[in-house]
Design a protein around this motif. Sequence first.
Motif, mmCIF file in Angstrom:
data_model
loop_
_atom_site.group_PDB
_atom_site.id
_atom_site.type_symbol
_atom_site.label_atom_id
_atom_site.label_comp_id
_atom_site.label_asym_id
_atom_site.label_seq_id
_atom_site.Cartn_x
_atom_site.Cartn_y
_atom_site.Cartn_z
ATOM 1 N N LEU A 4 -15.693 5.484 -10.287
ATOM 2 C CA LEU A 4 -14.246 5.748 -9.605
ATOM 3 C C LEU A 4 -13.028 5.523 -10.575
ATOM 4 C CD1 LEU A 4 -12.510 6.271 -6.882
ATOM 5 C CD2 LEU A 4 -12.278 3.473 -6.629
ATOM 6 N N VAL A 5 -12.158 6.245 -10.663
ATOM 7 C CA VAL A 5 -10.898 6.103 -11.269
ATOM 8 C C VAL A 5 -9.805 6.193 -10.522
ATOM 9 C CG1 VAL A 5 -9.380 6.762 -13.294
ATOM 10 C CG2 VAL A 5 -11.976 6.967 -13.384
ATOM 11 N N ALA A 6 -8.988 5.323 -10.258
ATOM 12 C CA ALA A 6 -7.686 5.536 -9.265
ATOM 13 C C ALA A 6 -6.652 5.237 -10.319
ATOM 14 C CB ALA A 6 -7.820 4.730 -7.909
ATOM 15 N N LYS A 7 -5.538 5.858 -10.575
ATOM 16 C CA LYS A 7 -4.576 5.571 -11.189
ATOM 17 C C LYS A 7 -3.377 5.867 -10.344
ATOM 18 C CE LYS A 7 -3.201 5.622 -16.229
ATOM 19 N NZ LYS A 7 -1.731 5.999 -15.868
ATOM 20 N N ASP A 8 -2.447 5.067 -10.390
ATOM 21 C CA ASP A 8 -1.175 5.226 -9.624
ATOM 22 C C ASP A 8 -1.408 5.842 -8.087
ATOM 23 O OD1 ASP A 8 0.135 4.081 -11.938
ATOM 24 O OD2 ASP A 8 0.266 5.804 -12.857
ATOM 25 N N LEU A 9 -2.416 5.437 -7.335
ATOM 26 C CA LEU A 9 -2.723 6.095 -6.343
ATOM 27 C C LEU A 9 -1.646 5.601 -5.003
ATOM 28 C CD1 LEU A 9 -4.633 7.464 -4.340
ATOM 29 C CD2 LEU A 9 -5.848 5.688 -4.292
ATOM 30 N N SER A 10 -1.188 6.469 -4.284
ATOM 31 C CA SER A 10 -0.106 6.082 -3.293
ATOM 32 C C SER A 10 -0.595 6.831 -2.089
ATOM 33 C CB SER A 10 1.326 6.359 -3.594
ATOM 34 O OG SER A 10 1.732 5.596 -4.442
ATOM 35 N N VAL A 11 -0.454 6.264 -0.959
ATOM 36 C CA VAL A 11 -0.827 7.158 0.399
ATOM 37 C C VAL A 11 0.360 6.795 1.276
ATOM 38 C CG1 VAL A 11 -2.330 7.075 2.370
ATOM 39 C CG2 VAL A 11 -3.545 6.837 0.212
ATOM 40 N N THR A 12 1.069 8.038 1.861
ATOM 41 C CA THR A 12 1.948 7.966 2.651
ATOM 42 C C THR A 12 1.462 8.911 3.951
ATOM 43 O OG1 THR A 12 3.808 7.697 1.078
ATOM 44 C CG2 THR A 12 4.411 8.248 3.250
ATOM 45 N N THR A 18 4.233 4.175 4.162
ATOM 46 C CA THR A 18 3.190 4.220 2.811
ATOM 47 C C THR A 18 2.418 2.947 2.900
ATOM 48 O OG1 THR A 18 5.032 5.179 1.551
ATOM 49 C CG2 THR A 18 3.607 3.897 0.497
ATOM 50 N N ALA A 19 0.908 3.465 2.979
ATOM 51 C CA ALA A 19 0.024 2.216 3.261
ATOM 52 C C ALA A 19 -0.481 1.791 1.880
ATOM 53 C CB ALA A 19 -1.071 2.751 4.122
ATOM 54 N N LEU A 20 -0.279 2.598 0.790
ATOM 55 C CA LEU A 20 -0.930 2.085 -0.411
ATOM 56 C C LEU A 20 0.077 2.374 -1.468
ATOM 57 C CD1 LEU A 20 -3.596 0.564 -1.130
ATOM 58 C CD2 LEU A 20 -4.483 2.991 -1.605
ATOM 59 N N SER A 21 0.659 1.623 -2.469
ATOM 60 C CA SER A 21 1.525 1.890 -3.479
ATOM 61 C C SER A 21 1.020 1.739 -4.950
ATOM 62 C CB SER A 21 2.895 1.105 -3.344
ATOM 63 O OG SER A 21 3.379 1.465 -1.882
ATOM 64 N N ASP A 22 0.989 2.674 -5.984
ATOM 65 C CA ASP A 22 0.621 2.634 -7.174
ATOM 66 C C ASP A 22 -0.482 1.576 -7.409
ATOM 67 O OD1 ASP A 22 2.767 4.078 -7.839
ATOM 68 O OD2 ASP A 22 4.173 2.344 -7.777
ATOM 69 N N PHE A 23 -1.540 2.156 -6.523
ATOM 70 C CA PHE A 23 -2.889 1.449 -6.782
ATOM 71 C C PHE A 23 -3.714 1.715 -7.979
ATOM 72 C CE2 PHE A 23 -7.173 0.695 -5.838
ATOM 73 C CZ PHE A 23 -7.530 -0.565 -5.136
ATOM 74 N N PRO A 55 -4.180 10.947 2.883
ATOM 75 C CA PRO A 55 -3.117 11.927 2.093
ATOM 76 C C PRO A 55 -2.692 11.202 0.780
ATOM 77 C CG PRO A 55 -2.038 11.141 4.059
ATOM 78 C CD PRO A 55 -3.102 10.784 4.178
ATOM 79 N N ALA A 56 -3.427 11.620 -0.227
ATOM 80 C CA ALA A 56 -3.232 10.803 -1.669
ATOM 81 C C ALA A 56 -2.425 11.432 -2.527
ATOM 82 C CB ALA A 56 -4.635 10.326 -2.094
ATOM 83 N N THR A 57 -1.437 10.774 -3.293
ATOM 84 C CA THR A 57 -0.974 11.287 -4.546
ATOM 85 C C THR A 57 -1.292 10.414 -5.618
ATOM 86 O OG1 THR A 57 1.030 10.248 -4.174
ATOM 87 C CG2 THR A 57 0.900 12.395 -3.396
ATOM 88 N N ALA A 58 -1.630 10.895 -6.954
ATOM 89 C CA ALA A 58 -2.090 9.899 -7.933
ATOM 90 C C ALA A 58 -1.952 10.643 -9.400
ATOM 91 C CB ALA A 58 -3.628 9.582 -7.545
ATOM 92 N N THR A 59 -1.617 9.846 -10.360
ATOM 93 C CA THR A 59 -1.761 10.393 -11.651
ATOM 94 C C THR A 59 -3.342 10.892 -11.745
ATOM 95 O OG1 THR A 59 -0.169 8.735 -12.232
ATOM 96 C CG2 THR A 59 -1.488 9.623 -13.864
ATOM 97 N N GLN A 60 -4.263 10.012 -11.409
ATOM 98 C CA GLN A 60 -5.610 10.437 -11.489
ATOM 99 C C GLN A 60 -6.336 9.840 -9.992
ATOM 100 O OE1 GLN A 60 -7.949 9.606 -14.815
ATOM 101 N NE2 GLN A 60 -9.811 10.654 -14.030
#
Length: 238
Positions: A4-12, A18-23, A55-60
């Motif tokens: 698993l790679v999560a980089k700057d993961l946010s969920v709104t 916003t339940a997750l910020s820059d994870f 619904p995720a946004t992330a660098t990766q």
Amino acid sequence: SPVLVAKDLSVTYKNGHTALSDFTLDVRPGEVVALLGHSGSGKSTLMKAVTGLAPATATQLSVDGTDIPGANAATLRAVRASTGYVFQHFNLVPQLSALTNVLTGGLHSAGPLSRAGLFSRAQREQALALLARVGLADKASARADSLSGGQQQRVAIARALMQGPSLVLADEPVASLDPRLAGSVLSLLRKIAHEDGIPVIVSLHVVDLARRYADRFVALDAGRITHAGPVASLTEDM
Ligand code: ADP
Ligand code: ADP
């Protein structure tokens, strides 16, 4: 390489929350990573984002090299089929046997005959071997609802392994169990990670359990990482 790679993961979520910020987190084969945090801190949201259910946004954000944001439905189905999910309330079919519950874990990847309930001999043998692995060889034909909570959770873990997962996500798997049974479930998850190399992300709300059974921890508060590191560095107030 990390599973698993999560980089700057946010969920709104749709309502604007916003339940997750820059994870940011990498999880490698064989690791047990504990997610710590109060109710509402974003632990379930992370697990859902990993399989494309939030619904995720992330660098990766990738699982086994597959990018999650923007993935099509078929790709997300494949990712879910290769991710073992373990729930707080086990989610077994109560009137079915332990063996049949384990066999249903293979349904994602199975053909039409299996969907009709006709499992192959090889599938049955694999499911029986998994029940033996989780210490329940003698309970194969017992109804799920006749088993203790700890036994049901071990059946649920065998069901997750039947998928041949590359990652196991366990969302508060011991929150409904008394401490003695919690240990049996967490030591099993640890064994799966350490012996089979399948990484496990497990959310917990008891720091001491993380210290005893996980390798690393990530502490969340209001969707943000507040602390992370090896469990030896955990203190009671995290
Ligand atoms: P945890 O697993 O740590 O208890 P969750 O990830 O379930 O936390 O929730 C994090 C936050 O996101 C909480 O404030 C929760 O109310 C909110 N939340 C969860 N799911 C949704 C949703 N579908 N829509 C809006 N808000 C949500
Ligand atoms: P519990 O209450 O036992 O934690 P629930 O039945 O409430 O479990 O399910 C928790 C959430 O996990 C549900 O909202 C469901 O959509 C989600 N979920 C189900 N399957 C998966 C999966 N493969 N990956 C991530 N999340 C999942």
